[in-house]
Design an enzyme around this catalytic site. Sequence first.
Site, PDB file in Angstrom:
ATOM      1  CB  SER A 164     -20.510  17.438   9.501  1.00  0.00           C
ATOM      2  OG  SER A 164     -19.216  17.392  10.031  1.00  0.00           O
TER       3      SER A 164
ATOM      4  CG  HIS B 230     -24.549  19.537   6.577  1.00  0.00           C
ATOM      5  ND1 HIS B 230     -24.933  19.523   7.887  1.00  0.00           N
ATOM      6  CD2 HIS B 230     -23.811  18.405   6.394  1.00  0.00           C
ATOM      7  CE1 HIS B 230     -24.459  18.439   8.475  1.00  0.00           C
ATOM      8  NE2 HIS B 230     -23.775  17.749   7.589  1.00  0.00           N
TER       9      HIS B 230
ATOM     10  CD  GLU C 109     -27.875  21.597   9.418  1.00  0.00           C
ATOM     11  OE1 GLU C 109     -28.370  21.598  10.545  1.00  0.00           O
ATOM     12  OE2 GLU C 109     -26.649  21.393   9.216  1.00  0.00           O
TER      13      GLU C 109
ATOM     14  CG  ASN D  45     -23.592  17.343  12.899  1.00  0.00           C
ATOM     15  OD1 ASN D  45     -24.125  16.294  13.271  1.00  0.00           O
ATOM     16  ND2 ASN D  45     -23.023  17.459  11.718  1.00  0.00           N
TER      17      ASN D  45
HETATM   18  N1  3HC Z   1     -27.989   4.660   0.587  1.00  0.00           N
HETATM   19  C1  3HC Z   1     -29.139   4.694  -0.102  1.00  0.00           C
HETATM   20  N2  3HC Z   1     -30.310   4.215   0.374  1.00  0.00           N
HETATM   21  C2  3HC Z   1     -30.281   3.649   1.593  1.00  0.00           C
HETATM   22  C3  3HC Z   1     -29.114   3.568   2.368  1.00  0.00           C
HETATM   23  C4  3HC Z   1     -27.926   4.099   1.801  1.00  0.00           C
HETATM   24  N3  3HC Z   1     -26.769   4.070   2.464  1.00  0.00           N
HETATM   25  N4  3HC Z   1     -29.404   2.959   3.541  1.00  0.00           N
HETATM   26  C5  3HC Z   1     -30.710   2.673   3.504  1.00  0.00           C
HETATM   27  N5  3HC Z   1     -31.242   3.097   2.334  1.00  0.00           N
HETATM   28  C6  3HC Z   1     -32.648   2.991   1.924  1.00  0.00           C
HETATM   29  C7  3HC Z   1     -33.067   1.566   1.723  1.00  0.00           C
HETATM   30  O1  3HC Z   1     -32.770   1.135   0.395  1.00  0.00           O
HETATM   31  C8  3HC Z   1     -34.555   1.628   1.975  1.00  0.00           C
HETATM   32  O2  3HC Z   1     -35.198   2.122   0.807  1.00  0.00           O
HETATM   33  P1  3HC Z   1     -36.703   1.695   0.418  1.00  0.00           P
HETATM   34  O3  3HC Z   1     -37.585   2.348   1.438  1.00  0.00           O
HETATM   35  O4  3HC Z   1     -36.841   2.270  -0.933  1.00  0.00           O
HETATM   36  O5  3HC Z   1     -36.755   0.220   0.465  1.00  0.00           O
HETATM   37  C9  3HC Z   1     -34.679   2.704   3.060  1.00  0.00           C
HETATM   38  O6  3HC Z   1     -33.470   3.472   2.981  1.00  0.00           O
HETATM   39  C10 3HC Z   1     -34.815   2.120   4.437  1.00  0.00           C
HETATM   40  O7  3HC Z   1     -33.708   1.263   4.648  1.00  0.00           O
HETATM   41  P2  3HC Z   1     -33.771  -0.109   5.442  1.00  0.00           P
HETATM   42  O8  3HC Z   1     -35.159  -0.683   5.340  1.00  0.00           O
HETATM   43  O9  3HC Z   1     -32.638  -0.971   5.006  1.00  0.00           O
HETATM   44  O10 3HC Z   1     -33.417   0.260   6.920  1.00  0.00           O
HETATM   45  P3  3HC Z   1     -34.131   1.208   7.944  1.00  0.00           P
HETATM   46  O11 3HC Z   1     -35.600   1.308   7.727  1.00  0.00           O
HETATM   47  O12 3HC Z   1     -33.629   0.719   9.231  1.00  0.00           O
HETATM   48  O13 3HC Z   1     -33.504   2.643   7.633  1.00  0.00           O
HETATM   49  C11 3HC Z   1     -31.909   4.336   7.912  1.00  0.00           C
HETATM   50  C12 3HC Z   1     -32.127   2.872   7.573  1.00  0.00           C
HETATM   51  C13 3HC Z   1     -32.552   5.198   6.825  1.00  0.00           C
HETATM   52  C14 3HC Z   1     -30.401   4.545   7.894  1.00  0.00           C
HETATM   53  C15 3HC Z   1     -32.545   4.664   9.310  1.00  0.00           C
HETATM   54  O14 3HC Z   1     -32.059   3.772  10.251  1.00  0.00           O
HETATM   55  C16 3HC Z   1     -32.293   6.066   9.766  1.00  0.00           C
HETATM   56  O15 3HC Z   1     -32.961   6.998   9.358  1.00  0.00           O
HETATM   57  N6  3HC Z   1     -31.287   6.248  10.682  1.00  0.00           N
HETATM   58  C17 3HC Z   1     -30.906   7.537  11.207  1.00  0.00           C
HETATM   59  C18 3HC Z   1     -30.003   8.205  10.219  1.00  0.00           C
HETATM   60  C19 3HC Z   1     -29.557   9.549  10.711  1.00  0.00           C
HETATM   61  O16 3HC Z   1     -29.855  10.011  11.785  1.00  0.00           O
HETATM   62  N7  3HC Z   1     -28.767  10.217   9.850  1.00  0.00           N
HETATM   63  C20 3HC Z   1     -28.218  11.497  10.193  1.00  0.00           C
HETATM   64  C21 3HC Z   1     -26.857  11.277  10.748  1.00  0.00           C
HETATM   65  S1  3HC Z   1     -26.096  12.814  11.180  1.00  0.00           S
HETATM   66  C22 3HC Z   1     -25.427  13.336   9.741  1.00  0.00           C
HETATM   67  O17 3HC Z   1     -25.524  12.726   8.697  1.00  0.00           O
HETATM   68  C23 3HC Z   1     -24.689  14.637   9.806  1.00  0.00           C
HETATM   69  C24 3HC Z   1     -23.295  14.472   9.287  1.00  0.00           C
HETATM   70  O18 3HC Z   1     -22.763  15.784   9.169  1.00  0.00           O
HETATM   71  C25 3HC Z   1     -22.405  13.711  10.215  1.00  0.00           C
END
Ligand code: 3HC
Length: 286
Positions: free
Chosen positions: A122, A143, A155, A194
């Site tokens: 990350s 990434h 990325e 990040n």
């Molecule tokens: N795995 C697979 N699919 C998933 C999932 C998972 N863990 N979590 C959610 N989904 C899918 C659901 O099945 C659903 O699919 P569908 O549209 O086909 O029905 C879709 O995603 C939307 O899920 P939900 O309706 O349950 O929930 P939300 O609409 O609230 O979305 C979320 C959940 C996608 C996690 C949304 O809240 C989001 O985008 N959050 C921000 C995530 C973010 O910022 N990520 C980046 C973090 S930083 C990072 O990763 C960097 C690393 O280096 C640390």
Amino acid sequence: MEGKPVGVIGIVGAGTMGTGIAQVVAAMGYKVILRDIKLSFVEASVGRIGKQLAKSVEKGKITEAQKEETMARFVMTENLQDFKDVDIVIEAVLENMDLKKAIFKELNDVCKAGTIFASNTSSMSITEIGKESGRPDRFCGIHFFNPAPVMRLVEVISGLRTSDETIAKALEFTLSLGKTPVEVKKDSPGFIVNRLLIPFMNEAARLYAEGVASVEDIDTAVKLGLNHPMGPFQLLDFGGIDLSVTISNYFSDEFNDNGYAPQPVLKQMVRAGKTGMKSGEGFYKY
Ligand code: 3HC
């Protein structure tokens, strides 16, 4: 499915990121060799993918046959020696520099000369991770973001010795997954996302610690005022507060800038075992 990918992708690490990446890659037609230190970890990971795909079948997004085809593309192993025919390796283990280096050092003796090595780190230096890989020109960062099956960005990061050809292949690969790649041309801590996100979450923690607003109100402000899907505290809990502290410390060291250091409130939560969703409690209870 876009095109018909030929190739075998090796993924090291079957945690949250490794599992999500494995799902994406297999769903797009690649054979996947998934490895962790214990076979039971890999079996649990593939089990989670099976459940995700079953949900997609229920929702009518894929057919049962597509699910079965995807599941048949996984090879589970605890042995890096099984990576001899892979075309691309994606490492997604813990953010531990020595561990990452050791894995690539071992893989260099196992894999074909043309195999591209990529780290899903990350934040850490791609140049440093690839240093003992024996192939720094064929080493890059790929990434993904959590949850990998949902997040569209990848990325693609150049180390100081990565060749243009390696980056071209990495970009082509990420496009074949249906993702949108961005190029990080210079190896720099945290790359793009990040570099922005970690100070943002750290500043949210400072705002809370100063008593300016509650956790809930800061999250609401970011969600409604910036249209982010999650507020900073929800995101801290989601990704793990311990990971955020690790990356903040890494930034502080690498940039020689104490302004990046983790806020005391975050360090205390980690000490108390309140690391977020995975431990059942962070800024919220789960
Ligand atoms: N795995 C697979 N699919 C998933 C999932 C998972 N863990 N979590 C959610 N989904 C899918 C659901 O099945 C659903 O699919 P569908 O549209 O086909 O029905 C879709 O995603 C939307 O899920 P939900 O309706 O349950 O929930 P939300 O609409 O609230 O979305 C979320 C959940 C996608 C996690 C949304 O809240 C989001 O985008 N959050 C921000 C995530 C973010 O910022 N990520 C980046 C973090 S930083 C990072 O990763 C960097 C690393 O280096 C640390």
